[in-house]
Each structure stands twice: as C-alpha cells, then as structure tokens.
Design a protein around this motif. Structure first.
Motif, PDB file in Angstrom:
ATOM      1  N   THR A 264     -48.595 -18.421 -40.594  1.00 21.81           N
ATOM      2  CA  THR A 264     -49.470 -19.499 -40.126  1.00 21.81           C
ATOM      3  C   THR A 264     -49.164 -20.805 -40.844  1.00 21.81           C
ATOM      4  O   THR A 264     -49.254 -21.894 -40.262  1.00 21.81           O
ATOM      5  CB  THR A 264     -50.942 -19.109 -40.346  1.00 21.81           C
ATOM      6  N   GLY A 265     -48.776 -20.707 -42.112  1.00 22.10           N
ATOM      7  CA  GLY A 265     -48.506 -21.896 -42.914  1.00 22.10           C
ATOM      8  C   GLY A 265     -47.364 -22.742 -42.395  1.00 22.10           C
ATOM      9  O   GLY A 265     -47.237 -23.920 -42.756  1.00 22.10           O
ATOM     10  N   ARG A 266     -46.536 -22.178 -41.554  1.00 25.32           N
ATOM     11  CA  ARG A 266     -45.431 -22.959 -40.977  1.00 25.32           C
ATOM     12  C   ARG A 266     -45.942 -24.088 -40.079  1.00 25.32           C
ATOM     13  O   ARG A 266     -45.210 -25.035 -39.790  1.00 25.32           O
ATOM     14  CB  ARG A 266     -44.505 -22.039 -40.172  1.00 25.32           C
ATOM     15  N   GLU A 267     -47.198 -23.972 -39.651  1.00 24.18           N
ATOM     16  CA  GLU A 267     -47.776 -24.972 -38.755  1.00 24.18           C
ATOM     17  C   GLU A 267     -48.572 -26.040 -39.516  1.00 24.18           C
ATOM     18  O   GLU A 267     -49.167 -26.927 -38.903  1.00 24.18           O
ATOM     19  CB  GLU A 267     -48.689 -24.278 -37.738  1.00 24.18           C
ATOM     20  N   CYS A 268     -48.603 -25.945 -40.856  1.00 25.84           N
ATOM     21  CA  CYS A 268     -49.354 -26.925 -41.642  1.00 25.84           C
ATOM     22  C   CYS A 268     -48.700 -28.306 -41.564  1.00 25.84           C
ATOM     23  O   CYS A 268     -47.483 -28.426 -41.370  1.00 25.84           O
ATOM     24  CB  CYS A 268     -49.440 -26.481 -43.103  1.00 25.84           C
ATOM     25  N   ARG A 269     -49.508 -29.343 -41.759  1.00 30.59           N
ATOM     26  CA  ARG A 269     -49.008 -30.715 -41.689  1.00 30.59           C
ATOM     27  C   ARG A 269     -48.006 -30.987 -42.805  1.00 30.59           C
ATOM     28  O   ARG A 269     -47.010 -31.691 -42.606  1.00 30.59           O
ATOM     29  CB  ARG A 269     -50.177 -31.695 -41.788  1.00 30.59           C
ATOM     30  N   TYR A 270     -48.261 -30.429 -43.982  1.00 29.07           N
ATOM     31  CA  TYR A 270     -47.397 -30.687 -45.134  1.00 29.07           C
ATOM     32  C   TYR A 270     -46.593 -29.442 -45.483  1.00 29.07           C
ATOM     33  O   TYR A 270     -47.135 -28.336 -45.547  1.00 29.07           O
ATOM     34  CB  TYR A 270     -48.229 -31.122 -46.344  1.00 29.07           C
ATOM     35  N   GLY A 271     -45.319 -29.641 -45.748  1.00 25.19           N
ATOM     36  CA  GLY A 271     -44.443 -28.521 -46.052  1.00 25.19           C
ATOM     37  C   GLY A 271     -44.787 -27.818 -47.352  1.00 25.19           C
ATOM     38  O   GLY A 271     -44.505 -26.629 -47.513  1.00 25.19           O
ATOM     39  N   ASN A 272     -45.390 -28.552 -48.281  1.00 28.42           N
ATOM     40  CA  ASN A 272     -45.755 -27.960 -49.572  1.00 28.42           C
ATOM     41  C   ASN A 272     -47.251 -27.665 -49.658  1.00 28.42           C
ATOM     42  O   ASN A 272     -47.842 -27.660 -50.736  1.00 28.42           O
ATOM     43  CB  ASN A 272     -45.345 -28.876 -50.711  1.00 28.42           C
ATOM     44  N   CYS A 273     -47.866 -27.417 -48.523  1.00 28.06           N
ATOM     45  CA  CYS A 273     -49.319 -27.176 -48.457  1.00 28.06           C
ATOM     46  C   CYS A 273     -49.686 -25.944 -49.291  1.00 28.06           C
ATOM     47  O   CYS A 273     -49.047 -24.893 -49.195  1.00 28.06           O
ATOM     48  CB  CYS A 273     -49.737 -26.964 -47.001  1.00 28.06           C
ATOM     49  N   THR A 274     -50.711 -26.080 -50.110  1.00 22.02           N
ATOM     50  CA  THR A 274     -51.197 -24.944 -50.902  1.00 22.02           C
ATOM     51  C   THR A 274     -52.291 -24.173 -50.182  1.00 22.02           C
ATOM     52  O   THR A 274     -52.783 -23.160 -50.691  1.00 22.02           O
ATOM     53  CB  THR A 274     -51.752 -25.429 -52.259  1.00 22.02           C
ATOM     54  N   HIS A 275     -52.697 -24.672 -49.022  1.00 19.67           N
ATOM     55  CA  HIS A 275     -53.733 -24.024 -48.201  1.00 19.67           C
ATOM     56  C   HIS A 275     -55.083 -23.974 -48.926  1.00 19.67           C
ATOM     57  O   HIS A 275     -55.845 -23.020 -48.761  1.00 19.67           O
ATOM     58  CB  HIS A 275     -53.301 -22.616 -47.790  1.00 19.67           C
ATOM     59  N   THR A 276     -55.348 -24.990 -49.707  1.00 19.50           N
ATOM     60  CA  THR A 276     -56.621 -25.039 -50.430  1.00 19.50           C
ATOM     61  C   THR A 276     -57.472 -26.257 -50.059  1.00 19.50           C
ATOM     62  O   THR A 276     -58.689 -26.145 -49.940  1.00 19.50           O
ATOM     63  CB  THR A 276     -56.395 -25.049 -51.952  1.00 19.50           C
ATOM     64  N   HIS A 277     -56.850 -27.426 -49.872  1.00 19.76           N
ATOM     65  CA  HIS A 277     -57.639 -28.647 -49.661  1.00 19.76           C
ATOM     66  C   HIS A 277     -56.962 -29.666 -48.750  1.00 19.76           C
ATOM     67  O   HIS A 277     -57.574 -30.633 -48.352  1.00 19.76           O
ATOM     68  CB  HIS A 277     -57.897 -29.330 -51.012  1.00 19.76           C
ATOM     69  N   GLU A 278     -55.702 -29.434 -48.400  1.00 14.45           N
ATOM     70  CA  GLU A 278     -54.937 -30.438 -47.677  1.00 14.45           C
ATOM     71  C   GLU A 278     -55.441 -30.602 -46.240  1.00 14.45           C
ATOM     72  O   GLU A 278     -55.814 -29.617 -45.587  1.00 14.45           O
ATOM     73  CB  GLU A 278     -53.442 -30.062 -47.651  1.00 14.45           C
ATOM     74  N   PRO A 279     -55.436 -31.841 -45.736  1.00 15.80           N
ATOM     75  CA  PRO A 279     -55.789 -32.062 -44.318  1.00 15.80           C
ATOM     76  C   PRO A 279     -54.718 -31.463 -43.412  1.00 15.80           C
ATOM     77  O   PRO A 279     -53.541 -31.419 -43.754  1.00 15.80           O
ATOM     78  CB  PRO A 279     -55.832 -33.595 -44.207  1.00 15.80           C
ATOM     79  N   GLY A 280     -55.155 -30.995 -42.256  1.00 11.37           N
ATOM     80  CA  GLY A 280     -54.211 -30.424 -41.299  1.00 11.37           C
ATOM     81  C   GLY A 280     -53.652 -29.084 -41.720  1.00 11.37           C
ATOM     82  O   GLY A 280     -52.565 -28.693 -41.270  1.00 11.37           O
ATOM     83  N   CYS A 281     -54.388 -28.348 -42.553  1.00  8.41           N
ATOM     84  CA  CYS A 281     -53.920 -27.040 -43.021  1.00  8.41           C
ATOM     85  C   CYS A 281     -54.192 -25.990 -41.947  1.00  8.41           C
ATOM     86  O   CYS A 281     -55.348 -25.674 -41.638  1.00  8.41           O
ATOM     87  CB  CYS A 281     -54.606 -26.651 -44.326  1.00  8.41           C
ATOM     88  N   ALA A 282     -53.134 -25.438 -41.401  1.00  9.96           N
ATOM     89  CA  ALA A 282     -53.275 -24.444 -40.333  1.00  9.96           C
ATOM     90  C   ALA A 282     -53.900 -23.150 -40.837  1.00  9.96           C
ATOM     91  O   ALA A 282     -54.584 -22.450 -40.087  1.00  9.96           O
ATOM     92  CB  ALA A 282     -51.904 -24.165 -39.719  1.00  9.96           C
ATOM     93  N   VAL A 283     -53.668 -22.839 -42.097  1.00 13.08           N
ATOM     94  CA  VAL A 283     -54.212 -21.604 -42.664  1.00 13.08           C
ATOM     95  C   VAL A 283     -55.732 -21.680 -42.742  1.00 13.08           C
ATOM     96  O   VAL A 283     -56.439 -20.738 -42.354  1.00 13.08           O
ATOM     97  CB  VAL A 283     -53.610 -21.330 -44.061  1.00 13.08           C
TER      98      VAL A 283
END
Length: 316
Positions: A264-283
């Motif tokens: 799912t993280g492949r769809e996040c806005r940022y490539g280095n997304c930690t899936h904790t607070h970033e905007p556009g986090c697909a996770v």
C-alpha cells in the motif's frame, strides 16, 4: 569433516557428521573474534567443519573442535535478551519458521506474532502459524482463533489449528512439515514441548504446568536441538521466549517486512513516508478504511520505536 549442529547447550555443540558419527564440540578459540555481533557464533542447523580431538565429553561422545562454518542459506535472529547491541541466532538453514501460539493459557499477542514474522521476512524464511490448545477454547476463543488465522492467511501466511492433546489438526501439520527443516518457536507455555513429543515421540521433551499466578510457561526447554521426523524432514526445537526484540532494523526498512503496508505504501505521496503523520499517506487511508488491520499497524509502530534499546525488554 563436515557436520551438522544438532544440539546447542550453551557451551557445547553436538555435531552429526556426514557418516552419522556424533561429536561433542567446542568452538575453536579465535572463531569468536570474526566480528560477529552475536551471542552465539554458530547455531543448530549450521553446517560446520569439525576436527576430532583427544579427550572425552561427559556424555561419552568423542570430542571435537569446530574450525569453520559453512555459508548459511538463511537464519532467524532476534535481539539478545541481555545484550541489546548483539543478536542471538535462533536457528540456521531452515525451510519453514513455525510460530506456535495460543489464544489463552497463555495468550500470544499479535505484536509478538508480527515481530516474529517480520524477522523471518527479513531473512526470507517462510512462516507458518500453529494455533495450539484448541481443545481448551470456548466458542468465543475459537471464533477469535479463526479470525486470527483468517487475517494471516489473507497476507499469504500458512496457518494450522491443532490440539496436541486430542490430535486435532495434526495430520495437516505433519503434511506441512514433511521434507522440511522447520523451526519451532513461541512463548513459554504454548505447548511446544507437548506438540514436539507427539510429532517426535523419541524427543521426550520435558513439559510442565503453567504458572497459576501469571498464566505463563516455565521454560521447560533449556537448549535448542534438531529432531528428525519419520518420513523426512526435521524440527529444530528452541527454548520458549517471552519477548521478541527485533535486531538491526533501520526505520525505513520496517515497512518492507509488513507485506500489506509495503504494498500500500507504494501509493503514498512521499517516497520516504513513515506512515505516521505525512499528508497523502495511503497506508493511513487504508487503515481508516479497515483495509489494514489495526493490530498490524500497531505492531509496525512498535517496531519503528525499537531504536529505544530498552524496548526489547518488554513483554510483547
């Protein structure tokens, strides 16, 4: 001579050579000084070179020295319980990592399960969950066990519900273990030794009742050993553990070991997304939509915080 380590008692290693001879071995003195960040330089399942030596070990086996370790195909490792900067190799060269778990008496936490799975994923070892003691569960507990297995099966992990006492599910388990070298691990008290004795009667593993005060096991298995299965394959039995501290994971790597979060993280806005607070986090969007289990996400967050070296001491 080439041999296979079949038992580790802490200071001695029983090695079975290709011709079937058993040797009680020590590791050659300077072998420990090769930069290994591990409490144990070799483990059950390792193939090693043995040099026979004079003398007799107390159990009557000829004495030998381990002079070389062959390259490992894989291994399972966890953070050492008393030395957080070092690893403890649980077993080497395994085809299947089996986590024996229970819903009650004692309860195996999903965080513990996920940490075990993540460590196996990191070293490319297939995982199987064995839910034991099904004969003790009431209707609600059986329902929870079914939901637990449904979750992990949906992620691609093999699951098997068994009762070492009644024999339920053991046929399916035996088929899954056939012709594989399988690691057995789990919390103390989940019935691992009882299950081993059913699968390999000659193992004669010691069993004990749960502690009534804490509903926990009493560490009846004190060393790791390999037992051959009738019909092909082997089980590497290991002492029960109460915590599973992950070792040497970088924060940015943790999501790689959670299949659904990584995908799912492949769809996040940022490539280095930690899936904790970033905007556009697909996770986090998938979590809100119940497409990722809350228990799995909680385990992921727990492992992100493992740089706090006191965390491995907690009961997961």
């Amino acid at each position: 001579m080439k041999g296979l380590i079949i038992r580790n008692t802490g200071s001695w290693y029983d090695v079975r050579t290709d011709d079937g001879q058993l040797y009680a071995c020590k590791v050659k003195g300077n072998f420990r000084l090769r930069g290994l960040r591990s409490t144990n330089p070799v483990a059950v399942g390792d193939y090693v070179e043995v040099r026979p030596d004079s003398g007799q070990q107390s159990e009557g086996l000829p004495y030998g020295l381990i002079t070389e370790i062959h390259d490992r195909r894989n291994y399972i490792v966890r953070r050492a319980s008393n030395l957080s900067k070092q690893s403890h190799i649980i077993a080497a060269n395994v085809d299947l990592a089996c986590l024996v778990c229970t819903v009650v008496h004692p309860d195996t936490s999903t965080t513990f399960i996920d940490r075990f799975i993540a460590s196996a994923e990191a070293y490319r070892v297939p995982v199987m969950l064995i839910v034991n003691k099904t004969d003790l569960y009431d209707e609600a507990e059986l329902h929870y066990a079914d939901m637990l297995m449904t979750l992990y099966r949906s992620l691609g992990y093999e699951c098997c519900a068994v009762s070492a006492t009644t024999g339920a599910g053991l046929g399916t388990l035996r088929s899954a273990l056939r012709d594989k070298v399988s690691l057995f691990s789990g919390n103390s008290g989940v019935g691992k030794s009882t299950l081993l004795n059913v699968l390999v009667p000659e193992a004669q593993a010691r069993v004990a009742e749960l502690s009534e005060a804490h509903d926990q096991g009493q560490h009846t298995t004190t060393f790791s050993a390999l037992y051959d299965l009738t019909g092909g394959g082997a089980i590497i039995d290991t002492p029960g553990i109460r915590g599973f501290g992950t070792f040497d994971f970088e924060r940015e790597e943790v999501s790689h070991y959670f299949r659904e979060i990584f995908q799912t993280g492949r769809e996040c806005r940022y490539g280095n997304c930690t899936h904790t607070h970033e905007p556009g986090c697909a996770v986090r969007i998938a979590l809100d939509n119940h497409l990722i289990a809350e228990s799995r996400y909680a385990s992921y967050l727990s492992m992100l915080n493992d740089k706090d070296e006191s965390k491995y001491r907690e009961k997961f």
